[in-house]
Design an enzyme around this catalytic site. Structure first.
Site, PDB file in Angstrom:
ATOM      1  N   ARG A   1      12.957  -3.941  -6.094  1.00  0.00           N
ATOM      2  CA  ARG A   1      11.515  -3.770  -6.265  1.00  0.00           C
ATOM      3  C   ARG A   1      11.179  -3.979  -7.740  1.00  0.00           C
ATOM      4  O   ARG A   1      12.027  -3.771  -8.623  1.00  0.00           O
ATOM      5  CB  ARG A   1      11.094  -2.351  -5.849  1.00  0.00           C
ATOM      6  CG  ARG A   1      11.517  -1.969  -4.434  1.00  0.00           C
ATOM      7  CD  ARG A   1      10.670  -2.630  -3.379  1.00  0.00           C
ATOM      8  NE  ARG A   1       9.306  -2.168  -3.442  1.00  0.00           N
ATOM      9  CZ  ARG A   1       8.873  -1.012  -2.920  1.00  0.00           C
ATOM     10  NH1 ARG A   1       9.724  -0.188  -2.329  1.00  0.00           N
ATOM     11  NH2 ARG A   1       7.602  -0.669  -2.992  1.00  0.00           N
TER      12      ARG A   1
ATOM     13  N   PRO B   1       0.829  -1.205   0.000  1.00  0.00           N
ATOM     14  CA  PRO B   1       0.000   0.000   0.000  1.00  0.00           C
ATOM     15  C   PRO B   1       0.866   1.259   0.000  1.00  0.00           C
ATOM     16  O   PRO B   1       1.883   1.332   0.698  1.00  0.00           O
ATOM     17  CB  PRO B   1      -0.809  -0.137   1.301  1.00  0.00           C
ATOM     18  CG  PRO B   1      -0.860  -1.611   1.547  1.00  0.00           C
ATOM     19  CD  PRO B   1       0.469  -2.130   1.087  1.00  0.00           C
ATOM     20  N   GLU B   2       0.439   2.245  -0.791  1.00  0.00           N
ATOM     21  CA  GLU B   2       1.212   3.481  -0.919  1.00  0.00           C
ATOM     22  C   GLU B   2       0.581   4.592  -0.093  1.00  0.00           C
ATOM     23  O   GLU B   2      -0.423   4.382   0.596  1.00  0.00           O
ATOM     24  CB  GLU B   2       1.340   3.837  -2.389  1.00  0.00           C
ATOM     25  CG  GLU B   2       1.892   2.648  -3.167  1.00  0.00           C
ATOM     26  CD  GLU B   2       2.511   3.000  -4.510  1.00  0.00           C
ATOM     27  OE1 GLU B   2       2.752   4.177  -4.793  1.00  0.00           O
ATOM     28  OE2 GLU B   2       2.769   2.059  -5.284  1.00  0.00           O
TER      29      GLU B   2
END
Length: 289
Positions: free
Chosen positions: A252, A2-3
């Site tokens: 990432r 989640p950002e």
């Protein structure tokens, strides 16, 4: 993961449910704090700081959490709350008021600290893209000083807090910049555009139930490159790709279009990539990437 916009919405939901109300039940299932009892205290506020949640409680305490990859906070009505939630093996925290109960599931971090010592948990973060401390010039200075590929610099929460791979990928695509371009090769004006774009995307994301960079809120149309590897670019028709970015053991997944963003990334082996979730062969690109 989640950002910042998702975490901001979570903090807002928890604040609306708990702020100003007494805690009638608490259960913290985390080794170092499992014996702590918050009942009888009231919630002062719940706020976000980048990707971190700070639940400030009467008596100078802060319940800090981080969702990491799979965590979430749910809000359920307290009256009639099913015992299945208390028996859920994924439950890491329960904080209940008379009307609403907050349930922390699969949390990546959980701490209970004096509010005066929050800085020990979030003091390393750069300007929060959704916070009152947002400072474009400082964020750009931080990214520029990182001497890293620009995508890696945007993801480093010490430079600016709240950007993850979704908004990093989308911002760089929209500005036509390769995620692997060294920040030292970019004019400051380009860095400012990229950082500004990323901040605006997150700010727009917190206002919507679905995150979208395209203006469409249909699941298949909401993004330009994120999670679209193996599919044609919406702009040029080349095949969108995904490749790792970052230091070893901390890489990432970065989505990008080699047609719009200067060719294959240095960590991309160039092999055909099928659409995510597909068992079929890779989509053929209209360009040889």
């Amino acid at each position: 993961m989640p950002e910042g916009d998702t975490v901001w919405r979570t903090a807002t939901r928890l604040h609306e449910a708990l702020a100003g109300r007494d805690i009638v039940e608490s259960d913290l299932r985390w080794p170092e704090i499992s014996t702590a009892d918050l009942t009888g205290r009231s919630t002062i506020e719940v706020v976000s700081r980048g990707k971190h949640l700070l639940h400030r409680i009467e008596g100078g305490l802060t319940l800090h959490s981080h969702l990491r990859m799979e965590g979430q906070w749910r809000v359920e009505a307290t009256p009639g709350l099913s015992d299945r939630w208390r028996r859920n093996p994924q439950l890491r925290a329960l904080v209940a008021a008379a009307d609403w109960t907050a349930l922390g599931l699969r949390l990546g971090m959980l701490d209970l600290v004096p509010t005066a010592r929050e800085v020990g948990l979030v003091g390393h973060l750069g300007p929060d893209v959704l916070g009152p401390d947002w400072d474009l010039a400082r964020a750009v200075d931080n990214v520029a000083a990182s001497r890293a590929p620009v995508g890696q610099g945007l993801l480093d929460q010490r430079n600016l807090a709240g950007i993850g791979t979704l908004w990093c990928s989308e911002a760089l695509f929209l500005e036509g910049v390769s995620p692997w371009r060294p920040v030292g090769e970019l004019d400051r004006s380009v860095l400012e555009r990229v950082v500004t774009r990323a901040q605006r995307l997150v700010d727009n994301g917190r206002r919507q139930a679905m995150q979208s960079s395209t203006g469409s809120y249909r699941p298949d149309d909401a993004h330009y490159v994120h999670a679209r590897s193996g599919r044609p670019c919406r702009r040029c028709g080349a095949t969108v790709r995904v490749a790792p970015i970052g230091e070893p053991t901390r890489e990432r997944a970065m989505f990008y279009c080699p047609g719009c963003q200067g060719g294959l990334g240095p960590t991309d082996d160039g092999r055909p990539q099928a659409p995510l979730g597909s068992s079929r062969g890779a989509t053929r690109s209209r360009r040889p990437y």
